[in-house]
Enzyme design. Structure first.
Site, mmCIF file in Angstrom:
data_model
loop_
_atom_site.group_PDB
_atom_site.id
_atom_site.type_symbol
_atom_site.label_atom_id
_atom_site.label_comp_id
_atom_site.label_asym_id
_atom_site.label_seq_id
_atom_site.Cartn_x
_atom_site.Cartn_y
_atom_site.Cartn_z
ATOM 1 C CE LYS A 194 -1.484 2.819 2.734
ATOM 2 N NZ LYS A 194 -1.318 3.987 1.855
ATOM 3 C CD GLU A 207 14.357 1.346 8.967
ATOM 4 O OE1 GLU A 207 14.825 2.422 9.400
ATOM 5 O OE2 GLU A 207 14.808 0.239 9.289
ATOM 6 C CB CYS A 226 13.760 9.415 6.917
ATOM 7 S SG CYS A 226 14.768 8.454 5.793
ATOM 8 C CD GLU A 231 10.518 13.463 10.443
ATOM 9 O OE1 GLU A 231 9.433 12.952 10.764
ATOM 10 O OE2 GLU A 231 11.375 12.864 9.761
HETATM 11 P P1 NAD Z 1 3.048 8.704 7.290
HETATM 12 O O1 NAD Z 1 3.407 8.045 8.572
HETATM 13 O O2 NAD Z 1 2.006 9.737 7.307
HETATM 14 O O3 NAD Z 1 2.566 7.595 6.243
HETATM 15 C C1 NAD Z 1 3.363 6.487 5.916
HETATM 16 C C2 NAD Z 1 2.470 5.404 5.330
HETATM 17 O O4 NAD Z 1 1.631 4.914 6.368
HETATM 18 C C3 NAD Z 1 1.536 5.900 4.219
HETATM 19 O O5 NAD Z 1 1.433 4.907 3.214
HETATM 20 C C4 NAD Z 1 0.224 6.068 4.953
HETATM 21 O O6 NAD Z 1 -0.893 5.959 4.100
HETATM 22 C C5 NAD Z 1 0.280 4.913 5.922
HETATM 23 N N1 NAD Z 1 -0.610 5.031 7.093
HETATM 24 C C6 NAD Z 1 -1.198 6.148 7.587
HETATM 25 N N2 NAD Z 1 -1.961 5.824 8.660
HETATM 26 C C7 NAD Z 1 -1.822 4.492 8.856
HETATM 27 C C8 NAD Z 1 -2.349 3.559 9.809
HETATM 28 N N3 NAD Z 1 -3.192 3.947 10.769
HETATM 29 N N4 NAD Z 1 -1.973 2.272 9.714
HETATM 30 C C9 NAD Z 1 -1.109 1.870 8.760
HETATM 31 N N5 NAD Z 1 -0.612 2.689 7.815
HETATM 32 C C10 NAD Z 1 -0.964 3.981 7.858
HETATM 33 O O7 NAD Z 1 4.416 9.235 6.677
HETATM 34 P P2 NAD Z 1 4.618 10.072 5.336
HETATM 35 O O8 NAD Z 1 4.115 11.444 5.563
HETATM 36 O O9 NAD Z 1 4.111 9.302 4.149
HETATM 37 O O10 NAD Z 1 6.222 10.083 5.237
HETATM 38 C C11 NAD Z 1 7.010 10.941 5.966
HETATM 39 C C12 NAD Z 1 7.549 10.263 7.211
HETATM 40 O O11 NAD Z 1 8.231 9.075 6.847
HETATM 41 C C13 NAD Z 1 8.566 11.119 7.930
HETATM 42 O O12 NAD Z 1 8.365 11.010 9.321
HETATM 43 C C14 NAD Z 1 9.891 10.495 7.530
HETATM 44 O O13 NAD Z 1 10.939 10.714 8.434
HETATM 45 C C15 NAD Z 1 9.512 9.056 7.453
HETATM 46 N N6 NAD Z 1 10.468 8.323 6.623
HETATM 47 C C16 NAD Z 1 11.340 7.473 7.239
HETATM 48 C C17 NAD Z 1 12.284 6.788 6.485
HETATM 49 C C18 NAD Z 1 13.246 5.834 7.133
HETATM 50 O O14 NAD Z 1 13.795 4.991 6.433
HETATM 51 N N7 NAD Z 1 13.498 5.920 8.411
HETATM 52 C C19 NAD Z 1 12.335 6.979 5.098
HETATM 53 C C20 NAD Z 1 11.429 7.859 4.509
HETATM 54 C C21 NAD Z 1 10.488 8.523 5.283
#
Ligand code: NAD
Length: 498
Positions: A186, A261, A295, A396
């Site tokens: 997803k 992650e 990230c 962040e």
């Molecule tokens: P997000 O947490 O809003 O969403 C991530 C994913 O989770 C999306 O596909 C979203 O639809 C899904 N999601 C949302 N609610 C959910 C739920 N209740 N249950 C399961 N899945 C759900 O993050 P984002 O805005 O898409 O990305 C940015 C974040 O990701 C930042 O915090 C960034 O630091 C982090 N990030 C981390 C890494 C890493 O490797 N550590 C890499 C890239 C991004």
């Protein structure tokens, strides 16, 4: 004219379907949502299925049906699918990079890098098909042989963020597939297109129907259902720490394996003996590359007081020089944020910084005039005189936003660097080898760079964070396949014939 053929020609404003059981399928409710170009939000990149729980059930059922056949396919053969995938990605690189810039805004040079990461991972993981090693370990008893073998976890649910629309889905999906799992993916709703393209190409590369299924739609609804589904054996999620905690709670309840992650608040330490030009270049790239939406983005610069002024002056000059605009223009160095909601969120942090008493040196405002009018643009922003307790030093921001925190010693620099809940990536700039080695010991983060930016992972090195940046798993490198397998310990007795 480019000689590169199109996969399925992608038209602007086209409707894309879910990829389930090797076929394109509309959501049961017939509803779609749109994804727009953040450089010009009037441009619709495409319409995507607003999937329901019934669609998710179909995707999981398809994965269940396909998994055992895939798991018994010899691992080298599974690897060959990935090798063909690498070649297809190479062939379509330019087209995919252009689509990605349209979909999420980062500049072409970076979207090419995103696709290149997927290519490199595919090649690296393909080779693992011929290794996929277990161990042989001497038994403590006579006439006994001990070994370990790797076994697929089963059905893996993969949930990805929007900032690396191809690289992150690839670096999770390819090792999961190589290990013999079936996958339900997803992607984030801001960037569903590239994940669907990945599925299309994997199918072309020979991946059997049902082994990878991609469904798009609301993260809360589908994500929660995927994470708590009894048929899902493992969840691999990259996203925010907030969503990660929520997912970990659900998985914990069911004892489901869960690899997370998450976010970061990455620091660069600049000591008094640092090469300042190198440090400034690295911070400018780390903080403003991908418009700060990585990230591993540099979000804090912990500078020795002796060089604070000189460093800040040069960083401000670098920030003000950046060419900002539509990432499809090759002269542009920084694109938009992923959507207008993110502009608001980043601007709130500017207001917080000012209220907290930090000093705004440059930026701190959205770009709204002329060609920026329909986009999600924000000026590269630098605050100084930031103290460790301030919110802008702890939370962040996920935008082109960097805080300078002055310190008086190496010891104070380390204390400040470690004073957040996160532990993803930290860099130190120094020409003193003793401080470089002390920092490798003292810094609490999964990635440590010496005289290099906080970004710049290499696909054959383990990747992941400490503390609230993850839950101890590592992706990429030699750990990548292992993460998606169970270990079986085998004990064989061969007593002498009587
Ligand atoms: P997000 O947490 O809003 O969403 C991530 C994913 O989770 C999306 O596909 C979203 O639809 C899904 N999601 C949302 N609610 C959910 C739920 N209740 N249950 C399961 N899945 C759900 O993050 P984002 O805005 O898409 O990305 C940015 C974040 O990701 C930042 O915090 C960034 O630091 C982090 N990030 C981390 C890494 C890493 O490797 N550590 C890499 C890239 C991004």
């Amino acid at each position: 004219m480019s000689a590169t053929p199109s996969i399925h020609p992608t038209e602007q404003g086209q409707t894309f379907q879910n990829f389930i059981a090797g076929a394109w399928r509309a959501a049961h409710n017939g509803e779609t949502f749109s994804s727009t170009n953040p450089a010009n939000t009037r441009e619709i990149v495409g319409y995507f299925q607003k999937s329901t729980l019934a669609d998710l059930e179909d995707a999981i059922a398809a994965a269940k049906k396909a998994q055992s056949g895939w798991a018994t396919t010899p691992a080298p053969e599974r690897g060959e699918v990935l090798l063909r995938m690498a070649l297809l990605l190479e062939q379509h690189k330019e087209e995919l990079a252009t689509l990605m810039t349209r979909e999420m805004g980062k500049v072409l040079k970076e979207t090419r890098g995103d696709i290149q990461t997927a290519i490199d991972v595919a090649k690296y993981i393909a080779g693992e098909g011929r290794r996929a090693e277990g161990e042989t370990i001497p038994s403590g008893l006579p006439n006994k042989f001990n070994m370990t073998i790797r076994h697929p976890v089963g059905i893996v649910g993969i949930i990805t963020p929007w900032n690396f629309p191809m690289a992150i889905p690839a670096w999770k999906t390819f090792p999961a597939l190589l290990a013999g799992n079936a996958v339900v993916l997803k992607p984030a709703s801001d960037t569903p297109l590239l994940a669907l393209k990945m599925a299309e190409l994997l199918h072309e590369a020979g991946l059997p129907a049902g082994v990878l299924n991609v469904i798009t739609g609301p993260g809360g609804l589908l994500g929660d259902a995927l994470v708590s589904h009894k048929s899902i054996n493992m969840i691999s999620l990259t996203g925010s720490t907030e969503v990660g905690r929520h997912v970990a709670e659900i998985c914990g309840r069911d004892l489901r394996r869960c690899a997370l992650e998450l976010g970061g608040k990455n620091a660069v330490i600049v000591l008094e003996d640092a090469d300042l030009d190198l440090a400034v270049d690295s911070v400018a790239w780390g903080a403003f590359g991908t418009t700060g939406q990585r990230c591993t983005a540099t979000s804090r610069v912990i500078v020795h007081k002796v060089v604070q002024q000189a460093f800040a002056d040069r960083l401000v000059a670098a920030a003000q020089k950046l060419a900002i605009g539509n990432g499809l223009d090759p002269n542009i160095e920084m694109g938009p944020l992923v959507n207008k909601g993110r502009v608001k969120a980043v601007h709130e942090y500017t207001q917080v910084g000012q209220q907290e008493g930090a000093k705004l040196l440059t930026g701190g405002a959205a770009l709204t005039e002329d060609e920026y009018g329909e986009g999600a643009f924000y000026k590269p922003t630098v605050f100084t005189d930031v103290r460790p307790g301030m919110r802008i030093a702890r939370e962040e921001v996920f935008g082109p936003f960097v805080s300078i925190l002055p310190v008086a010693s190496y010891e104070e620099a380390i204390q400040v660097a470690n004073a957040t809940e996160f532990g993803l990536s930290t860099a130190i700039f120094t020409n003193d080898v003793r401080n470089a080695f002390r920092a490798m010991r003292d810094i609490e983060s999964g990635l440590i760079y010496v005289n290099a930016p906080t970004t710049g992972a290499e696909i054959h090195m383990p990747f992941g964070g400490m503390k609230a940046s993850g839950n101890g798993h590592r992706e990429l490198g030699t750990h990548a396949v292992e993460e998606f397998t169970e270990n079986k310990s085998i004990f064989v007795s061969y007593p002498p014939h009587k």
